[in-house]
Design a protein around this motif. Structure first.
Motif: not given
Length: 200
Positions: A150-160
Motif C-alpha cells: 500500500k505504501r509503495n502503491y501510494e507513492m506511485l499514485c502520488e506521482r501519477v
C-alpha cells in the motif's frame, strides 16, 4: 520529522494524509459554513468525525484526497457525507486509470507470470508489486504484505496524480539463438587456453 500512526485496523496513516484531511475539513468549514457548524458544533465532535474519515480514507494518497475536495467544492451544494466523499476519491482514481489500493493489491497477488507481460490495470500496480517484492507478496500473509504494498502503491499514485507518466514494463525478448553448453572436453580446452593467456 515524518511519522505515521496506525488506525484501529492496524494500517499506517501518514502525516501527509493527516495534513490533507485537516485541509479538507478546513475547506468544508469555509465552503459549507452553517451546514458544517450545525453538523460539527464543537471541537470534540469535529475531531471524532475527522478520526472516522481518516480511518475510511486511508487507502487514498494525500494528493488524491486534495483533488477530491476540490471536486466536491465545485459540484456539491450540501456538506458531503463520508460515503459521498469516498465516491469523489474513487472518481479521482478512475480519472487516472488507477485502481483503489485494495484492488491493486488483489491484482498483484493474482497476476500470472511473467509479471512484466501481464495486462495490468495500470503500470503503477506492477511497479508497486516489484518494489514490494514478488516473492514477499507470494509467501507472506496479507496483514504483513499489504501495508508495505500500500505504501509503495501510494507513492506511485502520488506521482501519477501530480502528472508523471509511468510507462508499462518492458518485456524481455528471448534471444534468437540459444547457445549450447560446452562439452566436458571443450570446457577443458577452454580452461587450458585461459591458463595459457594468464601466463606472463
Amino acid at each position: 520529522m515524518n511519522s505515521a500512526s496506525k488506525t484501529s485496523a492496524g494500517q499506517t496513516v501518514s502525516d501527509e494524509q493527516k495534513s490533507a484531511l485537516a485541509e479538507t475539513f478546513e475547506l468544508l468549514r469555509i465552503n459549507y459554513g452553517n451546514q458544517f457548524n450545525a453538523a460539527y458544533p464543537d471541537l470534540e465532535r469535529s475531531t471524532a468525525v475527522m478520526r472516522l474519515w481518516l480511518k475510511h480514507l486511508q487507502d487514498y494518497p494525500a494528493s488524491l484526497i486534495r483533488l477530491a475536495i476540490e471536486e466536491v467544492i465545485k459540484n456539491e451544494n450540501y456538506l458531503p457525507t463520508l460515503a459521498k466523499f469516498r465516491e469523489y476519491c474513487d472518481s479521482a482514481y478512475r480519472l487516472f486509470g488507477l485502481p483503489e489500493a485494495r484492488q491493486a493489491y488483489v491484482e498483484a497477488c493474482r497476476a500470472s507470470q511473467p509479471k512484466s507481460a501481464y495486462n495490468w490495470t495500470h503500470p503503477a500496480v506492477y511497479y508497486a508489486g516489484l518494489a514490494t517484492d514478488w516473492f514477499f507478496i507470494a509467501s507472506e500473509p496479507e496483514d504483513k504484505v499489504f501495508p508495505v504494498f500500500k505504501r509503495n502503491y501510494e507513492m506511485l499514485c502520488e506521482r501519477v496524480v501530480k502528472g508523471e507518466q509511468i510507462e508499462k514494463p518492458i518485456i524481455k525478448a528471448i534471444p534468437a539463438e540459444i547457445e549450447q553448453p560446452l562439452s566436458t572436453e571443450e570446457n577443458k580446452q577452454h580452461l587450458k587456453q585461459l591458463r595459457q593467456s594468464l601466463k606472463l
